[in-house]
Structure formats: C-alpha cells, structure tokens
Design an enzyme around this catalytic site. Structure first.
Site, PDB file in Angstrom:
ATOM      1  N   GLU B  49       7.398   3.859   0.783  1.00 15.18           N
ATOM      2  CA  GLU B  49       8.675   3.014  -0.232  1.00 15.18           C
ATOM      3  C   GLU B  49       7.935   3.192  -1.799  1.00 15.18           C
ATOM      4  O   GLU B  49       7.166   3.642  -1.857  1.00 15.18           O
ATOM      5  CB  GLU B  49       7.407   1.332  -0.076  1.00 15.18           C
ATOM      6  CG  GLU B  49       8.303   0.432   1.713  1.00 15.18           C
ATOM      7  CD  GLU B  49       7.488  -1.167   1.795  1.00 15.18           C
ATOM      8  OE1 GLU B  49       8.046  -0.860   2.751  1.00 15.18           O
ATOM      9  OE2 GLU B  49       6.645  -1.152   0.720  1.00 15.18           O
ATOM     10  N   ASP B  60       5.254  -8.495  -9.370  1.00 16.01           N
ATOM     11  CA  ASP B  60       4.212  -7.774  -9.561  1.00 16.01           C
ATOM     12  C   ASP B  60       2.624  -7.730 -10.318  1.00 16.01           C
ATOM     13  O   ASP B  60       3.866  -8.408 -11.457  1.00 16.01           O
ATOM     14  CB  ASP B  60       4.419  -6.264  -9.504  1.00 16.01           C
ATOM     15  CG  ASP B  60       5.405  -5.622  -8.569  1.00 16.01           C
ATOM     16  OD1 ASP B  60       4.890  -5.036  -7.065  1.00 16.01           O
ATOM     17  OD2 ASP B  60       6.455  -5.340  -8.572  1.00 16.01           O
TER      18      ASP B  60
END
Lengths: 406, 270
Positions: B49, B60
C-alpha cells in the site's frame, strides 16, 4: 445567470445524501459514517419536534437574549451618502457573536442523543467560547481544538474558554490554524466516537452539519425579515455578511433566498490582496474540491494540496467554505466578493468611531464592503450588515498593528 | 482475475496470510521510494500500500501526518507517485500495488486522467480514505473498468447492512480498520478483532485485511490467525522517520522490522 428559487426547490436541498447541487455530501472515513447517519436521522426527527423547537426558542430568548436588534446606523448612512445602512446586531448576543445560536442548538441535540463529551474546533475562538459556554451550562465535558497560531492571536478567548471549564488543545500540525484544528477535532472524534458529540462551528463539514448549522443560524434572517417589515415596511434591498465557513452569512441569507429583490453579498477575506495569493477567499479565487467531509470551493494548489491561507481575522482564515455557499455562487443567487486586511481594519475604525460599535475583525470585512456598496446605491434603498460579532477579542491585534502594547 | 485477487487466492491455497506494508510515497525523499518498495518485497510483502501524501490527512495520526509533510516538502505530487509505481514495475511485475490516499489530489488531477495513468503504470487498487461507497458512483467504476480494484474500509462502527453494501462496491479485498482511532494510535484488541472479522466473513466472500495498530511480529501473528492479511503502516513509517538521513541504514531497518512479521505469519501456515 441567476436561477429563480422557489420554496419547493429549497425544501429539496440538501438531497438525501447531503448534496447542494454538485456540492456538500459526506466524505469521511468509515468510522464516522454510522454516527453521521444517526445524527442525521435524529436531527430530521427533532427539527419538527415541537418540544425540541420550543426549548431551542426559549434558550435563544432567555439565555442568548434574542431577538438581536436591527439598528439604523443613521450617522454612518449620512457620512456614506447612499443607501440606508442598518445593522443586525449579532454582536449583542450572549458570548458576543452569532456562534452561540448554533452551539445552543447542537448542545440540545447532544443531550437528546445522550452524549456527555463535547468537542469543537475554533479559529478566532468565538465558536470555542460559545461551545464552552453551553457546556458549562449543561454540565458537559468540553474539549476545544485551536491552531497554535490562533491560540497566540486570540489569547483572550483562550482564557475565557479555560475559565468556562473547557480544555483547550493547541494544534501544532500543518499551518496551525482553523483547518488544522478541524483535522484534529475529526481525529479526536474518530477515536471517541461513541461518547462524543462534535459541535462543528460553521456550515461546512459532512452532511448533516451544513444543514443543521444553517437551520440553527437561520434565526438571524427570520428575525431580520420580521424586523425589517415592522421598522421599514419592506424587505431590505441588500444583505452583506462576512464569509469564512459562512455560518452567519447563510443564517442571514437563507430566509431571503426566494426573494429575488433582495441582493445577497458574502464578503471573503482578501488578506493582502487576491493577486498576492495571501488570502482566504475560496469562492472568489478557488476551485471545487473535497476537504473536511464535503465538496466545496477550496484554496488548493495544482496538485490538490490545500493551500495556506492568510487573513488578519482568525475566524475567516480557512481554505474552504460551506457547500451551500458554493451552490449559491454557481447558480448566481449570491454575490461573493472580498476585501483586504487593510480595508477591513478601516471598516473596523469607521464603525467604531462613527457609531460607537466595535465589530469583530471578521464582521469588519462585511462593514468595509457594505460602505463601498451603499455609496453606489440610491438613498431610498436599504442595506443590512450582519455585525456577526463584537471586537473586544481583537483589541490586542488592533493595538499591535498600531504599535501599542496593552 | 486481478493481480491482487491472484496473489490473495494463491496465498489462500497455500494456507498463508498476506503481509501488506504501507509507506508514504516521497518519504523521506521521492528518490528513495522505489528502492524502499523493493526492500518491502524482499522482506516478504505480498501487496504494497503506497500512500499518496496529502496536506490534511484527517484519518491519520501524527506519524503518517509527519510523513506527508516530509513528502510534500519535496513536492511529491500524485503524478510523481504514479511515476514511482511505473519505475517499480520495471523490475517487479508480480507484487500488487494499492494507492492509498485522500480524494482531493485525485479530484484535482481529474478522475479519468488519474484512472488512465494509474492503470497504465501498473497500479492494482485504489483505497480512498475519505470516499465512502455512497459518494463513489462516479469514481469507483473508472477503476474497475481499467482492471483496478476499488478497496473500501470497514470499521468497528460499520453496521451489517453497510458491511454488505460496502463489500458489493469492493473488489480485491476489504480493509478492516481494527480500532476506533487514527492510524498508529491505540492498542489492538485481538479478541474483538477476531470476532468482528469472523462476522465480516459471514457477510462477504472477499478477503479481509486488518490494519491500524499492528506494530510487531507478535501482533501480526495474532491478527494473521484471524484474518486473511495484516496491514502494517505507522510502525514502518516511524522507522523511516528515525533513519531519514541514512538511506543505507533505513533499508536495513525496514527489512529487519518487516521480515519477522513475515516469519510470524508463515509460522501459522500448515
């Protein structure tokens, strides 16, 4: 090209997925989807609930002090030499700005949903103070996220929030302003989604926030309509409000959207000038994109990275704007313009010295544009400025620009 | 069959679990990303990824947020990230690459142009953190039509009806976010994850990868036992941050961190 709006058209917006035309929607990570859908369902139920509305109206009257006055600025009108200038005095609300209309409404929602922990983002601190205030009143735990740049610029409001019992989190990431505060509020929400209600301060964010914040703020325009008919016997010809995220502007505009004769002006922060790139005017100089859960006009670079913004006013220092404004711009119903820091500061001084009313630097943008606009209008026309907040919080900024230490 | 489906099927046939590392493209420097990707493969990665840096990575935590800032300081753009995969493909045509990022850089590039360039560069899947299936009608088909898998997230808060609907929009695999929180933030509860993944398996035939909170070989093994693959991100990105000024040491440190996870996963195989 302007579209003639009807009540039926407005009722259909936002659609079931939160879209205002091409704008709005719900662009968030999966963890938040369930909460947002629950909030939407509960809000749509409560918004037509007589008890909920009665409690909201009672709080606005007895706690906020509504209706806020519609004041004829006679001397300012004379000096400007054009349209009659009226002021919608949101600065006289409890906590000093329009923000409290919305925090009262959302705190009521939080209580109906059984959430005990409240989070909020803030730029200038007005929304943070308004949130901390309702949390103190309802005995709710309150966490406010604020960019560390803004913590410095608005130290008075930081201290007010602390006095009210809120925890203020200074956000050090990114540009350390409102957008980063919103990022961190979202991060906190994801981590504490079960017990936390996020009181968003403006008409941006994922559906249903742009809808419910607009509904709570629309009390401004509804009162103005009534007051205008009572005092002048007609609707105003032009409404002027500043636009950061755009909550005071949409609250003022919304009840007039179908009245074609009423011209709407949203004033963005032109900063050092649109041409310099140092501004916070996505509607004037941005393009559509996706940030903070909705599609809307944004300030971004050619690669889709969000651009840094600049404004003398922390409350307007935001690269996005509420999706309903983006829609109103594209259909041509509202005009979006900008004034520079310098013009806004001049507007602040004029209103202070001519009317004895000290506007917030955010609202001073609306004042500055309105003075230019009024001068071009006939004397029998009526223009209303939304004085969305009072300027006490900005005294340090103004003094600093004057080279004075206080 | 897409490259992702092929790899996951072959692993399943062998009774093995997928190791899916995440790094942010352009971190610590755009010139290093392709080499780091090869290092991940050497250490046992089945799928990579590759994060597309974004200025406002709302889902995040601080570790990946700082990685985005480092990558953006060097001007890493979405087009450049696609170019990195093209470069990677010159010597690796087997390892699937999934781009993971936020919607706005893709919207700015133009979805059609993005899909064309990605497919052409050999990208296999796209995971857009802030694009739920409800908003993906105009976007996801562009990926599918070009043989790329649209990958969506499932969360602890996702209801059964949504799990089904999201799985129907997905191909390749679904990504189960194991914790309520941002990347790298909390400790994973293996029993809770096991129960939820078993439940997801009842609702969809797609392989389930589990990410958020996997830090070492022990948690990788424990999560591997109950899922089809583990996704490892923040701990790798944190290693990159600590060795950002020494590329040689960085590649070794990344290998040393990931390889034991490979071993832990393979020790589960019959």
């Amino acid at each position: 090209m302007s579209v003639k709006l009807t009540d039926d058209m407005l009722k259909a917006l936002p659609d079931s997925r939160g879209h205002f035309g091409a704008f709005g929607g719900r662009f968030v990570s999966e963890t938040l989807m369930d909460s947002l859908m629950t909030l939407e369902k509960e809000y749509l139920r409560l918004k037509d609930d007589a008890d909920f509305q009665a409690e909201f109206d009672k709080d606005l009257a007895d706690y906020v002090g509504r209706p806020s006055p519609l004041y004829f600025a006679e001397r300012l009108t004379r000096e400007t030499g054009g349209a009659q200038i009226w002021l919608k005095r949101e600065d006289l609300n409890h906590t000093g700005a329009h923000k409290v209309n919305n925090t009262i409404g959302q705190a009521l929602l939080a209580r109906f949903l059984g959430k005990k922990r409240i989070i909020a983002e803030t730029g200038a601190g007005q929304h943070g103070v308004a949130t901390a205030t309702v949390c103190a009143r309802l005995g709710l735990e309150c966490h406010v996220f604020m960019g560390s740049e803004d913590v410095k610029r608005q130290s008075l409001n930081v201290y007010r929030m602390k006095l009210l019992g809120a925890t203020v989190h200074a956000v050090e990431s990114g540009t350390k302003t409102l957008k980063d505060a919103m990022n961190d509020a979202m991060r906190d929400w994801v981590a504490n989604v079960d017990e936390t209600f996020y009181i968003i301060g403006t008409v941006a964010g994922p559906h249903p926030y742009p809808l419910l914040v607009r509904d709570f703020q629309s009390v401004i325009g509804r009162e103005l309509r009534r007051q205008s008919m009572e005092k002048v016997g007609k609707l105003p010809d032009a409404l002027v409000a500043c636009v950061g995220g755009g909550s005071n502007a949409i609250g003022m505009f919304y009840p007039f959207l179908t009245d074609e004769s009423v011209e709407l002006y949203g004033v963005e922060a032109g900063g050092l000038g649109i041409a310099t790139g140092q501004h916070a005017a996505p509607l004037c100089a941005g393009r559509p994109g996706v940030l903070h859960g909705n599609r809307t006009y944004l300030m971004e670079d050619e690669n889709g990275q969000i651009a840094g913004t600049h404004s003398v006013s922390a409350g307007l220092d935001y690269p996005g704007v509420g999706p309903e404004h983006s829609w109103l711009k594209d259909i041509g119903r509202a005009n979006y313009v900008s004034v520079t820091d310098e013009e806004a500061l001049a507007g602040f001084r004029t209103l202070t010295q001519v009317e004895g009313i000290m506007p917030a630097l955010e609202s001073a943008h609306a004042v500055a544009y309105a003075l230019k606009l009024a001068a071009t209008m006939d004397k029998d026309k009526m223009l209303v400025i939304n004085v969305s907040g009072r300027g006490d919080k900005d005294i340090h900024t103004i003094a600093q620009l004057d080279g004075i230490e206080i | 069959m897409s490259r992702i489906e092929g790899v996951l099927k072959s692993l399943k046939d062998q009774g093995r679990k997928a190791l899916i590392p995440y790094i942010t493209a352009g971190d610590p420097h755009p010139d290093q990303t392709v080499e780091l990707m090869h290092t991940l493969v050497k250490a046992g990665a089945d799928i990579i990824e590759l994060g597309v840096p974004f200025s406002d990575p709302m889902a995040d935590g601080p570790v990946i947020q700082l990685a985005c800032e480092r990558a953006l300081k060097h001007g890493t753009s979405l087009r450049q990230v696609i170019g990195m995969v093209r470069e990677f493909r010159k010597t690796d045509s087997a390892t699937p690459v999934v781009l993971m990022g936020y919607l706005n850089p893709m919207e700015a590039m133009g979805y059609e142009a993005f899909a064309d360039a990605s497919a052409d560069a050999g990208i296999d899947g796209v995971l857009t953190v802030d694009l739920p299936p409800e908003e993906a009608d105009d976007v996801a088909p562009l990926f599918s039509q070009r043989g790329m898998d649209p990958i969506f997230l499932l969360a602890p808060t996702t209801t059964d009806s949504r799990i089904k609907a999201i799985s129907e929009h997905s191909s390749g695999y679904v990504y189960y976010v194991s914790i309520k929180g941002v990347t790298g933030s909390a400790t994973i509860n293996v029993e809770e994850v096991a129960a939820k993944v078993a439940h997801i398996h009842e609702l969809t035939a797609l392989p389930v990868g589990v990410g958020f909170g996997i830090r070492d070989a022990k948690t990788a093994g424990a999560i591997g036992k109950v899922s089809d693959g583990v996704i490892v991100g923040s701990v790798l990105v944190d290693t990159i941050a600590r060795h950002q000024s020494d590329p040689g040491a960085l590649n070794k440190a990344l290998y040393d961190l990931l390889y034991p996870m490979r071993e832990a996963l393979d020790s589960l195989a019959p």
